[in-house]
Each structure stands twice: as C-alpha cells, then as structure tokens.
Design an enzyme around this catalytic site. Structure first.
Site, PDB file in Angstrom:
ATOM      1  N   ASN A   1      96.345  77.538  97.722  1.00  0.00           N
ATOM      2  CA  ASN A   1      96.016  78.590  98.673  1.00  0.00           C
ATOM      3  C   ASN A   1      95.999  79.917  97.932  1.00  0.00           C
ATOM      4  O   ASN A   1      96.818  80.137  97.026  1.00  0.00           O
ATOM      5  CB  ASN A   1      97.050  78.646  99.804  1.00  0.00           C
ATOM      6  CG  ASN A   1      96.568  79.460 100.992  1.00  0.00           C
ATOM      7  OD1 ASN A   1      95.783  78.975 101.799  1.00  0.00           O
ATOM      8  ND2 ASN A   1      97.034  80.686 101.114  1.00  0.00           N
TER       9      ASN A   1
ATOM     10  N   ASN B   1      83.463  75.227 109.373  1.00  0.00           N
ATOM     11  CA  ASN B   1      82.341  75.270 110.337  1.00  0.00           C
ATOM     12  C   ASN B   1      81.177  76.057 109.748  1.00  0.00           C
ATOM     13  O   ASN B   1      80.760  77.079 110.282  1.00  0.00           O
ATOM     14  CB  ASN B   1      82.792  75.925 111.647  1.00  0.00           C
ATOM     15  CG  ASN B   1      83.258  74.910 112.673  1.00  0.00           C
ATOM     16  OD1 ASN B   1      82.861  73.746 112.621  1.00  0.00           O
ATOM     17  ND2 ASN B   1      84.098  75.323 113.582  1.00  0.00           N
TER      18      ASN B   1
ATOM     19  N   LYS C   1      83.239  81.812 118.347  1.00  0.00           N
ATOM     20  CA  LYS C   1      83.156  81.945 116.891  1.00  0.00           C
ATOM     21  C   LYS C   1      81.743  81.804 116.355  1.00  0.00           C
ATOM     22  O   LYS C   1      81.527  81.879 115.158  1.00  0.00           O
ATOM     23  CB  LYS C   1      84.070  80.914 116.220  1.00  0.00           C
ATOM     24  CG  LYS C   1      85.556  81.220 116.432  1.00  0.00           C
ATOM     25  CD  LYS C   1      86.437  80.308 115.590  1.00  0.00           C
ATOM     26  CE  LYS C   1      87.897  80.729 115.694  1.00  0.00           C
ATOM     27  NZ  LYS C   1      88.777  79.864 114.873  1.00  0.00           N
TER      28      LYS C   1
ATOM     29  N   HIS D   1      77.558  69.271 118.207  1.00  0.00           N
ATOM     30  CA  HIS D   1      78.812  68.907 118.880  1.00  0.00           C
ATOM     31  C   HIS D   1      79.440  70.132 119.523  1.00  0.00           C
ATOM     32  O   HIS D   1      79.840  70.116 120.691  1.00  0.00           O
ATOM     33  CB  HIS D   1      79.777  68.277 117.871  1.00  0.00           C
ATOM     34  CG  HIS D   1      81.214  68.222 118.313  1.00  0.00           C
ATOM     35  ND1 HIS D   1      82.033  69.342 118.320  1.00  0.00           N
ATOM     36  CD2 HIS D   1      81.975  67.198 118.756  1.00  0.00           C
ATOM     37  CE1 HIS D   1      83.232  69.003 118.760  1.00  0.00           C
ATOM     38  NE2 HIS D   1      83.224  67.711 119.031  1.00  0.00           N
ATOM     39  N   ASN D   2      79.527  71.228 118.764  1.00  0.00           N
ATOM     40  CA  ASN D   2      80.152  72.431 119.302  1.00  0.00           C
ATOM     41  C   ASN D   2      79.336  73.037 120.435  1.00  0.00           C
ATOM     42  O   ASN D   2      79.891  73.585 121.381  1.00  0.00           O
ATOM     43  CB  ASN D   2      80.349  73.463 118.184  1.00  0.00           C
ATOM     44  CG  ASN D   2      81.518  73.118 117.274  1.00  0.00           C
ATOM     45  OD1 ASN D   2      81.934  71.972 117.208  1.00  0.00           O
ATOM     46  ND2 ASN D   2      82.029  74.102 116.574  1.00  0.00           N
TER      47      ASN D   2
ATOM     48  N   SER E   1      86.161  67.712 113.610  1.00  0.00           N
ATOM     49  CA  SER E   1      86.461  68.126 114.976  1.00  0.00           C
ATOM     50  C   SER E   1      87.724  67.450 115.479  1.00  0.00           C
ATOM     51  O   SER E   1      88.018  66.314 115.131  1.00  0.00           O
ATOM     52  CB  SER E   1      85.298  67.783 115.917  1.00  0.00           C
ATOM     53  OG  SER E   1      85.608  68.171 117.236  1.00  0.00           O
ATOM     54  N   GLY E   2      88.425  68.187 116.327  1.00  0.00           N
ATOM     55  CA  GLY E   2      89.633  67.648 116.935  1.00  0.00           C
ATOM     56  C   GLY E   2      90.759  68.650 116.986  1.00  0.00           C
ATOM     57  O   GLY E   2      91.826  68.367 117.532  1.00  0.00           O
TER      58      GLY E   2
ATOM     59  N   LYS F   1      77.749  68.598 113.547  1.00  0.00           N
ATOM     60  CA  LYS F   1      78.958  69.279 114.038  1.00  0.00           C
ATOM     61  C   LYS F   1      78.581  70.500 114.874  1.00  0.00           C
ATOM     62  O   LYS F   1      79.219  70.800 115.889  1.00  0.00           O
ATOM     63  CB  LYS F   1      79.827  69.701 112.856  1.00  0.00           C
ATOM     64  CG  LYS F   1      81.065  70.535 113.228  1.00  0.00           C
ATOM     65  CD  LYS F   1      81.954  69.826 114.235  1.00  0.00           C
ATOM     66  CE  LYS F   1      83.367  70.412 114.291  1.00  0.00           C
ATOM     67  NZ  LYS F   1      83.441  71.832 114.590  1.00  0.00           N
TER      68      LYS F   1
ATOM     69  N   THR G   1      96.893  82.872  98.763  1.00  0.00           N
ATOM     70  CA  THR G   1      98.243  83.442  98.845  1.00  0.00           C
ATOM     71  C   THR G   1      99.204  82.340  98.449  1.00  0.00           C
ATOM     72  O   THR G   1      99.518  81.443  99.233  1.00  0.00           O
ATOM     73  CB  THR G   1      98.529  83.930 100.289  1.00  0.00           C
ATOM     74  OG1 THR G   1      97.506  84.846 100.686  1.00  0.00           O
ATOM     75  CG2 THR G   1      99.884  84.595 100.371  1.00  0.00           C
TER      76      THR G   1
ATOM     77  N   GLY H   1      93.876  72.918 107.425  1.00  0.00           N
ATOM     78  CA  GLY H   1      94.063  72.415 106.072  1.00  0.00           C
ATOM     79  C   GLY H   1      95.389  71.697 105.912  1.00  0.00           C
ATOM     80  O   GLY H   1      95.456  70.592 105.361  1.00  0.00           O
TER      81      GLY H   1
ATOM     82  N   HIS I   1      44.521  84.045 124.818  1.00  0.00           N
ATOM     83  CA  HIS I   1      45.272  83.065 124.029  1.00  0.00           C
ATOM     84  C   HIS I   1      44.753  81.636 124.182  1.00  0.00           C
ATOM     85  O   HIS I   1      45.268  80.733 123.534  1.00  0.00           O
ATOM     86  CB  HIS I   1      46.752  83.125 124.399  1.00  0.00           C
ATOM     87  CG  HIS I   1      47.418  84.397 123.972  1.00  0.00           C
ATOM     88  ND1 HIS I   1      47.549  84.760 122.660  1.00  0.00           N
ATOM     89  CD2 HIS I   1      47.970  85.400 124.696  1.00  0.00           C
ATOM     90  CE1 HIS I   1      48.167  85.933 122.582  1.00  0.00           C
ATOM     91  NE2 HIS I   1      48.433  86.349 123.803  1.00  0.00           N
TER      92      HIS I   1
ATOM     93  N   GLU J   1      80.104  71.099 123.376  1.00  0.00           N
ATOM     94  CA  GLU J   1      81.461  71.518 123.762  1.00  0.00           C
ATOM     95  C   GLU J   1      81.405  72.795 124.613  1.00  0.00           C
ATOM     96  O   GLU J   1      82.087  72.898 125.638  1.00  0.00           O
ATOM     97  CB  GLU J   1      82.279  71.748 122.497  1.00  0.00           C
ATOM     98  CG  GLU J   1      83.687  72.260 122.690  1.00  0.00           C
ATOM     99  CD  GLU J   1      84.344  72.584 121.359  1.00  0.00           C
ATOM    100  OE1 GLU J   1      84.890  73.687 121.226  1.00  0.00           O
ATOM    101  OE2 GLU J   1      84.285  71.737 120.441  1.00  0.00           O
TER     102      GLU J   1
ATOM    103  N   VAL K   1      96.173  76.102 109.425  1.00  0.00           N
ATOM    104  CA  VAL K   1      96.699  74.959 110.169  1.00  0.00           C
ATOM    105  C   VAL K   1      95.832  73.713 110.008  1.00  0.00           C
ATOM    106  O   VAL K   1      96.356  72.600 109.853  1.00  0.00           O
ATOM    107  CB  VAL K   1      96.891  75.321 111.657  1.00  0.00           C
ATOM    108  CG1 VAL K   1      95.554  75.619 112.331  1.00  0.00           C
ATOM    109  CG2 VAL K   1      97.625  74.211 112.393  1.00  0.00           C
TER     110      VAL K   1
END
Length: 483
Positions: A33, A103, A261, A187-188, A129-130, A184, A35, A15, A452, A191, A13
């Site tokens: 594509n 991504n 994701k 950005h995510n 993005s969008g 990006k 396929t 693309g 330490h 988000e 979608v």
C-alpha cells in the site's frame, strides 16, 4: 520463505477482504500500500497469522512473487491505475500479469490490454462485485483482457468467487480487451435500476399508503421468499427493520440525497453511443441527479401544487400490485442491459456468453436474484435470443404481471407519487411490443424542416425519399446517416 502466489496493491476495505479471501483458500499473498503504515496495520491486525507477506515498495512486492508474476491492483479508477502500472513496469518481465480489479471504464481496459501487450505483459481488467462482504466471503468476478493470462488466474479467481447452489463458481472468462469491465459496468447500471425501482415502491407504500417501516419490513420479508428473492430486496427488508441505539428507525433520519460514483452514467452513455434504449436505467441515474437538488426541491414543495398522495382504494390489493410491478420492471431493466451487452459485444467482436454472464451474477454480486437462473436458461435455450422479453418464461411472467403493473403506474400518476423508473419500464415494454409507432410522424417532421429523408413502407428498406412539403423547399435532400 516461499514466494507468494499473487500480489495485491491497495489495502482499502475491498483489497483487504480479497487478500483475506485468497489466504483462506490457501494462497500466499504479498501486499503493498502506498501508505506503508497500512501494510503493518493489516499484516499485524486482520491478517495476523495468515499466509500474507507485507512489502514496503513496488520493487519488494515484485521480488516476492512466483513467475509469472500476478499483481492485482485495487485502487481508485482512472489515472491512479495508470500510475501504479507505470511504477510496476521496471520490475516485471514478459509473461507477467497485471490485473485491474477496480471499477475502471472498459475503454481504459481496452487501451491497457494493448499497451501492456506491446511490452510483452498480460493484462486483465476484471469486474468484482459484492461489496465488502462479497470480497471477503465470495464475490462475483468478471475477468476480461488478454486470454493468455486466464489459465494463470483462473484457479485463484474461481476458488475465491461465490458459488451457486450447484457449486458453480460465479466467475468465468468474459472476453477480450475491456469485456470484463464492460460487463461489470452493465451490472452496475442494472443495479442502479433495481435500487431505484425498489425505492419508488417504498415511496408509494410510505406516501401513498401511509405504511409504517414495520409494515414495509414485513412486506419485503414476504417478497424475499417469492419471485423477488434477491440481495437488494433482502437488504431493504433489513434496513426497514433497523433501529439505532435510541430506538429510532435509522432510515427516517437519512437525508434524501443519493450519491453516485459514475458507473450508472457510464452505462447510459454507452447505451447512447450504441443506440440502445436503456430507458429504465437512465431514469434511475437521473433520479439520483434530481435527489441531489435537495434545496430546490424543498423550495418547490412549498410552491408547486399537486394531488394529495392518499390512496383510498384496496390497500392490500395495491401492495400485491406493487410486487408484480416491481418484478416486471426488473425484468425490463435486465432485458435492456442484455440488449446493450449484445450490441456492444457485436460491435467489439467479443462474442459474450450471455448465459455465463447470468451465472456470474447468480451469487456474490449486488444484483444477485432468483430469476438470474431463468435468464441463464433463456440464453442456453436460445443463444441468439434478441430480447429477454421474447423468452417464454419472461413473456409469461410479464403477461401475468401486466395488469398490476398498469394499475400501479396509473395510481402513481393519480396520486402524484414519482415512479419514473417503473413507469419508464412499462413505456419501454409498450414501445417494444408496438409494431408501428409514431416515429413515422417524427421522420416526416425531420424531413420537413431539415430534408433528412425517410423510408417508405411500400418500398424496399434502404431506399430514401424526400418530400417538398411547402412547395418552396426544392428537391435537394440532406445526407442520410444515423448517430
């Protein structure tokens, strides 16, 4: 037939919609594509009658392109991108341009820029993005990679990108190597934070105040006219008002397990690597992980005790407080994201333009919101600004919201309503404004059990000391280093 201005591989979608966007701006696009039946469906369906050329092999796609060839890849991130690039190599020549619009991890884009550069090819890794609507009508586009490619891509990308109210394209060159995909990714991450904070606000309204979806719809509709004006508040308003064919509120029928994701996790990992406190966004990622434990949570809900989440105070006052708490928490989320960008940009030598990043996010993207204009102003006024919270506008905004923010956090704890991201944002704010924290005790603990070492407030920075706390440890100290 004239040759195409650009080729695109991957007709899912995003693309498809990018191709239709390009065609609507008078660019001829060749598409492919794996396929191949998908090519016919698209060219004879949504793409019928438009300046789109269907191709049925990588070789044919490349043969249909003007030089320098511009090929945009819109496939699943990871090894699939490398396989597509490998299949392109026999049909490309020095100076041709490969664009990864998925991504991808920014480290992969750094590697691909170098590998293709060694072959004389120019690589661009670009964040887009969008979502579906943005791809079709104007996304936010964040390109980085080989700067020699930018003049050849700029006219197309800036034509199809979203525009601000002043007509500025939400697309500008970000920087070398993986800079585009890094921006990006951040950005995510922001988000993730935005969405979680809105969800926490929704849960307080629903469980704490017993508000109906219709009531909440009205509140979010009002909020979208004020300081919280943004895409995510807008769609939350719509979701709360949506009913299915049977008249049932669709939101109430959705299982409370959130997917992801991986880009939020990548952002948190990058923050850990850079030593940056991305606390609000980290809580948003972990909240999705907790949501996935649905069966365990159902079991725990029948066993574990907690307070009755019923608020007996001023309902309208709490709703007003929630607006301010959400606003202040969002500011912190953006401030943390910009801190991360500055740290990694400095490390990588990218020289990110932070005002330009805000401009790219002003339209088309998922986190577009009214105050991104204020973020742009902040960095234009002071390009060396350490933290958004130190800018006059945001300092005053948080000052105004602070009392309400604290009341919301306290109410959440009292009622047992989980608000981890909003509470974490407040804790970060308090930690950031604290001139002296408890880390002196932490460093003493580290020196006690692991030798330490520590620095002293009465000695120059960079000079380290060790104490023999027990009288048995001796004077030998561990090496000093930071992870």
């Amino acid at each position: 037939m004239s040759k195409a201005d650009i080729g695109l591989i991957g007709l899912a979608v995003m693309g498809e919609n990018l191709v239709l966007n390009m065609a609507s701006h008078n660019y001829q696009v060749a598409v492919y594509n794996r396929t191949t039946s998908k090519v016919d469906e698209f060219v004879n369906g949504r793409g019928a009658g438009k300046s789109i050329i269907g191709t049925y092999s990588i070789e044919e796609l490349c043969s249909k392109l003007e030089r320098p060839r511009r090929v945009m890849i819109m496939v699943k991130a990871g090894a699939v991108v490398d396989r597509v690039i490998e299949s392109l190599l026999p049909y490309l020549e020095p100076g041709d341009i490969v664009i990864d619009g998925g991504n991808s991890q920014f480290q992969d884009s750094i590697r691909r820029t170098g590998e293709l550069g060694d072959k004389g090819l120019l690589f661009i890794g670009t964040g887009v993005s969008g979502g579906e609507e943005g791809a079709l009508k104007g996304p936010s586009i964040m390109p980085g990679g080989n700067p020699e490619a930018w003049p050849h891509i700029k006219p197309i990308f800036q034509a199809i990108a979203a525009k601000t109210e002043q007509g500025e394209p939400c697309c500008e060159w970000v920087g070398l190597g993986g800079a585009g995909h890094f921006v990006k990714m951040v950005h995510n991450g922001i988000e993730y934070g935005d969405m979680q904070m809105i969800c926490e606000t929704y849960q307080m309204m629903k469980d704490g105040l017993g508000m109906s979806n219709e009531n909440m719809h009205e509140v979010f509709e009002r909020w979208n006219e004020g300081v919280l004006d943004s895409y995510l508040v807008e769609i939350t308003r719509d979701i709360l008002g949506y009913r299915d064919e049977a008249g049932e509120p669709t939101l109430d029928l959705i299982l409370d397990t959130a997917g992801q994701k991986g880009t939020g996790k990548w952002t948190v990992n990058a923050a850990l690597d850079a030593g940056q406190p991305l606390t609000a966004i980290a809580e948003a990622v972990f909240s999705r992980c907790l949501s996935a434990l649905k069966d365990e949570r159902l079991k725990a809900s029948r066993i574990l005790a907690g307070p009755d989440p019923v608020f007996e105070g001023d309902h309208q006052g709490l709703v007003d407080d929630l607006e301010q708490a959400l606003y202040a928490s969002k500011i912190v989320s953006y401030a943390q994201g910009y801190q991360l960008m500055r740290a990694v940009s400095d490390e990588m030598g990218w020289g990110l333009n932070y005002g330009a990043v805000a401009l790219m996010w002003r339209g088309g993207c998922i986190i577009r919101s009214r105050f991104l204009g204020n973020i742009r102003d902040a960095f234009e006024n002071n390009p060396e600004l350490d933290n958004l919270l130190l800018d006059d506008f945001f300092q005053e905004a948080v000052k105004k919201a602070q009392a309400a923010w604290r009341r919301v956090a306290a109410t959440a704890v009292t009622l047992g309503v989980p608000m981890p991201a909003i509470s974490s944002a407040l804790a970060y704010y308090d930690g950031y404004r604290c001139g002296r924290t408890s880390a002196n005790l932490l460093q003493a603990q580290r020196d006690y059990f692991g030798a330490h070492t520590y620095e002293r407030i009465d000695k120059p920075r960079g000079k380290f000391f060790h104490t023999n706390w027990t009288g048995r440890g001796g004077t030998t100290a561990s090496s000093t280093y930071d992870v």
